[in-house]
Design an enzyme around this catalytic site. Sequence first.
Site, PDB file in Angstrom:
ATOM      1  N   LYS A   1      92.684  -1.999  12.538  1.00 25.60           N
ATOM      2  CA  LYS A   1      92.954  -2.820  11.354  1.00 25.60           C
ATOM      3  C   LYS A   1      93.314  -1.935  10.161  1.00 25.60           C
ATOM      4  O   LYS A   1      93.111  -0.703  10.207  1.00 25.60           O
ATOM      5  CB  LYS A   1      91.712  -3.672  11.060  1.00 25.60           C
TER       6      LYS A   1
ATOM      7  N   TYR B   1      94.078 -15.470  15.920  1.00 36.31           N
ATOM      8  CA  TYR B   1      92.700 -15.967  15.953  1.00 36.31           C
ATOM      9  C   TYR B   1      92.605 -17.390  16.495  1.00 36.31           C
ATOM     10  O   TYR B   1      91.510 -17.886  16.732  1.00 36.31           O
ATOM     11  CB  TYR B   1      92.029 -15.819  14.586  1.00 36.31           C
TER      12      TYR B   1
ATOM     13  N   ARG C   1      84.985  -3.182  24.329  1.00 34.89           N
ATOM     14  CA  ARG C   1      84.024  -3.887  23.445  1.00 34.89           C
ATOM     15  C   ARG C   1      82.753  -3.051  23.246  1.00 34.89           C
ATOM     16  O   ARG C   1      82.200  -2.991  22.163  1.00 34.89           O
ATOM     17  CB  ARG C   1      83.619  -5.254  24.031  1.00 34.89           C
TER      18      ARG C   1
ATOM     19  N   THR D   1      80.236  -6.951  15.631  1.00 29.41           N
ATOM     20  CA  THR D   1      81.113  -7.273  14.494  1.00 29.41           C
ATOM     21  C   THR D   1      80.701  -6.640  13.157  1.00 29.41           C
ATOM     22  O   THR D   1      81.549  -6.127  12.434  1.00 29.41           O
ATOM     23  CB  THR D   1      81.180  -8.809  14.338  1.00 29.41           C
TER      24      THR D   1
ATOM     25  N   ARG E   1      82.314   1.069  15.273  1.00 29.59           N
ATOM     26  CA  ARG E   1      81.909   0.345  14.053  1.00 29.59           C
ATOM     27  C   ARG E   1      80.561   0.855  13.502  1.00 29.59           C
ATOM     28  O   ARG E   1      80.343   0.842  12.298  1.00 29.59           O
ATOM     29  CB  ARG E   1      81.833  -1.161  14.340  1.00 29.59           C
TER      30      ARG E   1
ATOM     31  N   ASN F   1      85.828  -3.918   9.570  1.00 28.75           N
ATOM     32  CA  ASN F   1      85.149  -3.268  10.699  1.00 28.75           C
ATOM     33  C   ASN F   1      86.097  -2.499  11.615  1.00 28.75           C
ATOM     34  O   ASN F   1      85.826  -2.331  12.794  1.00 28.75           O
ATOM     35  CB  ASN F   1      84.319  -4.298  11.468  1.00 28.75           C
TER      36      ASN F   1
ATOM     37  N   HIS G   1      90.051  -4.690  16.025  1.00 29.66           N
ATOM     38  CA  HIS G   1      89.944  -5.919  16.814  1.00 29.66           C
ATOM     39  C   HIS G   1      90.043  -5.533  18.277  1.00 29.66           C
ATOM     40  O   HIS G   1      90.897  -4.716  18.634  1.00 29.66           O
ATOM     41  CB  HIS G   1      91.069  -6.915  16.503  1.00 29.66           C
TER      42      HIS G   1
ATOM     43  N   GLU H   1      96.735 -12.701  23.779  1.00 29.05           N
ATOM     44  CA  GLU H   1      96.947 -11.861  22.592  1.00 29.05           C
ATOM     45  C   GLU H   1      98.068 -10.853  22.829  1.00 29.05           C
ATOM     46  O   GLU H   1      98.875 -10.591  21.929  1.00 29.05           O
ATOM     47  CB  GLU H   1      95.652 -11.121  22.238  1.00 29.05           C
TER      48      GLU H   1
END
Length: 203
Positions: free
Chosen positions: A16, A56, A121, A127, A138, A158, A161, A172
């Site tokens: 991001k 999203y 992940r 998050t 993160r 954060n 994505h 996506e």
Amino acid sequence: MALDLTKKEKTLVLIKPDGLQRSLVGEIIHRYERTGLKLVALKMVVPQPETVEKHYNVDPQWRLKNGTKTIDAYKAKGKTPPTTDPIEMSGMTLKKLIKYISSGPVIAMIWQGMHAVGVVRKITGSTEPLTSDVGTIRGDLTIDSYEISDIDGRSVRNLIHASGSPEEAEAEIKLWFSPEEILSYRLIQDEILYDVNLDGILE
Ligand code: ATP
Ligand code: MG
């Protein structure tokens, strides 16, 4: 056949705008790269607000999941959420997210390999950076919280994505990449990661 598909699972990762502005692109790619996953697509773009909104809404359950998670986070901290309706809650988050993600260049990537979605992940972390595990991107590389982002009326920054499931990843990827941008190639390390018989090593 099913097993072969699992070994070639794909996931979408976006660095991001805060990741790029913080000069963390190399560090972030390094963390995914050293797992053994294979980078099969990469580009730098300034996302259109419409693309972020579509992104999203790819998962029809996202509004409910995100809203519920946010409301639960308020309650866990003994605070009253601005609304108890998850859909309304995630609508507020989405507006802020569109502004955040379309504010500057992002890096879009596709990582491929066994359990790609889960591996990415895990390394990315949960998050909210304040409560993300130590050792995750993160948790280690940034410091934001729901509390401060709420006070400032903005999205939690954060860095990343990462797709939530293989199905989400597929939808996506279609949104961010055309098929020609996704490369199919072999890495030398694929043999040690995926071959059943290790009979080509000794001379
Ligand atoms: P991502 O989808 O970016 O991987 P995630 O799956 O951890 O993150 P989601 O619930 O899908 O989290 O939320 C998407 C993004 O919206 C988060 O990464 C974060 O930037 C922002 N966000 C989520 N919840 C909130 C919130 N309550 N307040 C502010 N920003 C939020
Ligand atoms: Mg998500």
